[in-house]
Design an enzyme around this catalytic site. Structure first.
Site, short mmCIF file in Angstrom:
data_model
loop_
_atom_site.label_atom_id
_atom_site.label_comp_id
_atom_site.label_asym_id
_atom_site.label_seq_id
_atom_site.Cartn_x
_atom_site.Cartn_y
_atom_site.Cartn_z
N GLY A 169 -22.90 57.62 -9.81
CA GLY A 169 -24.24 57.96 -10.24
C GLY A 169 -24.93 56.77 -10.88
O GLY A 169 -24.30 55.82 -11.34
N CYS A 170 -26.26 56.82 -10.93
CA CYS A 170 -27.04 55.69 -11.45
C CYS A 170 -26.82 55.51 -12.95
O CYS A 170 -26.55 54.38 -13.41
CB CYS A 170 -28.51 55.88 -11.13
SG CYS A 170 -29.19 57.51 -11.58
N TYR A 171 -26.92 56.59 -13.72
CA TYR A 171 -26.64 56.48 -15.15
C TYR A 171 -25.19 56.02 -15.38
O TYR A 171 -24.92 55.18 -16.23
CB TYR A 171 -26.83 57.82 -15.84
CG TYR A 171 -28.25 58.22 -16.15
CD1 TYR A 171 -29.10 57.37 -16.86
CD2 TYR A 171 -28.74 59.48 -15.80
CE1 TYR A 171 -30.39 57.75 -17.17
CE2 TYR A 171 -30.03 59.86 -16.12
CZ TYR A 171 -30.85 59.01 -16.79
OH TYR A 171 -32.14 59.39 -17.12
N ALA A 172 -24.28 56.62 -14.62
CA ALA A 172 -22.87 56.29 -14.80
C ALA A 172 -22.61 54.81 -14.57
O ALA A 172 -21.87 54.16 -15.32
CB ALA A 172 -22.01 57.14 -13.87
N SER A 174 -24.64 52.34 -15.01
CA SER A 174 -25.20 51.55 -16.11
C SER A 174 -24.33 51.60 -17.35
O SER A 174 -24.25 50.62 -18.11
CB SER A 174 -26.62 52.02 -16.44
OG SER A 174 -26.61 53.28 -17.11
#
Length: 358
Positions: A169-172, A174
């Site tokens: 995932g994108c948040y993950a 980062s």
């Protein structure tokens, strides 16, 4: 670490052309994938499909992504797993809803096609966790068992041998890439907890219409959401080997189109200098071409990573040498989705990670 000359040779004289299919091509991540693949020297896109939810028949992809006009001659069709196999593709990118990926991945693997799945359907190793975090019962046990969590900076060898890569995932992405060096070095005092505060542009929520994503709701606004129940939390805990009680994650919606900025707060287990922290980060990512580590005191920002495949990392250390703030920035459609998916494809087929991305 690959030499610059070796990477250059791969760009100039590819020995293999990979035939790719993109399913979910009408969404934001799907459109970004097509933009990246269109300039990839070692890949061609031979099959385009929607996720099957729009009810359309075959249509030119520029109808939904005007910037792609003239780039692809193949028409976009509704999802048909048998037709994906018949296209002769070597790899399928799934930019589809979680439930759709869960349903079609076993059939694609059975046809001998490699899969890079951008959904969350195969990110968690514990099948029982999907009911809580994703709202469906996971029944594709064989595919889940062989799925490789596709964070190239942490799992490049395993990705290179994978049939199924689960794109993070994108948040993950980062949060994990900011914390991994310190946690693996044992530098973090977990008794003090780890706090991640992340802010994302509106494209991270996908293209499906939603009242909360109307212009008047997003513009000139900043909203927290998903506290203690965001779907990216369990993959962060899994990748970082953290207990849920030691980690707090709060996502926010920014009034911008794309980009994520994550600010992460930790207490170090012993006194460190800024030089030591910078050396640790640079050493950990010395062979990671898409990670840029900033000098001590200089912090990343979204403008520097928008429309790029990079993640930028920076930090600030307080005078006591114990309180550390990490800052990461990436494009949620780039390193947070499409660019990372192509980075994973590169590893699967033996290309340098950055091929077609820089």
């Amino acid at each position: 670490m690959e030499s610059k000359a070796a990477r250059q040779r791969a760009h100039e004289a590819p020995s293999l052309m990979v035939r790719a299919a993109v399913v979910g091509a009408t969404g934001y991540a799907g459109g970004e994938l097509l933009s990246v693949l269109a300039r990839h020297p070692c890949a061609s896109v031979d099959c385009l499909m929607s996720s099957g939810r729009d009810g359309k028949q075959s249509f030119p992809i520029e109808q939904v992504h005007p910037r792609l006009r003239g780039r692809f001659t193949v028409l976009c069709q509704p999802l048909d797993v048998e037709q994906v196999g018949a296209s002769g593709c070597d790899v399928v990118f799934l930019a589809t809803p979680h439930e759709t990926s869960h349903q079609v991945v076993p059939a694609l693997l059975a046809q001998g096609i490699r899969v890079v799945d951008l959904s969350g359907a195969f990110r968690l190793k514990n099948s029982a966790s999907f009911a809580r975090w994703y709202g469906f019962d996971h029944t594709a046990s064989q595919a889940l068992a062989e799925a490789v969590y596709g964070l190239p900076e942490l799992a490049a060898p395993a990705i290179g041998h994978a049939r199924l890569v689960s794109n993070p995932g994108c948040y993950a992405t980062s949060v994990i890439l900011a914390l991994a060096p310190l946690l693996r070095a044992g530098w973090v005092d977990l008794s003090a907890g780890v706090i991640a505060d992340s802010k994302s542009g509106a494209s991270g929520a996908g293209r499906a219409p939603s009242e909360k994503l109307h212009f008047a709701e997003v513009n000139e606004n900043l909203r927290a959401y998903g506290m203690f129940n965001h779907r990216h939390v369990p993959e962060m805990l899994q990748a970082l080997d953290l207990a849920e009680k030691d980690f707090v994650f709060t996502p926010h919606l920014l009034p911008i189109t794309r980009g994520i900025l994550s600010t992460i707060y930790v207490r170090l287990s012993e006194v460190r200098t800024a030089g030591e922290v910078e050396t640790l980060l640079r050493g950990f990512y010395t062979a990671a071409p898409l990670v840029r580590v900033y000098p001590a005191g200089k912090l990343p920002e979204i403008l520097a990573v928008a429309h790029t495949p990079y993640i930028d990392l920076g930090f600030a250390l307080d005078p006591s040498g114990r309180r550390l703030i990490l800052v990461s920035a990436l494009d949620n459609l780039g390193k947070g989705a499409a660019a990372q998916a192509v980075q994973n494809m590169n590893l699967v087929f033996g290309f340098p990670q950055e091929t077609g991305l820089l």
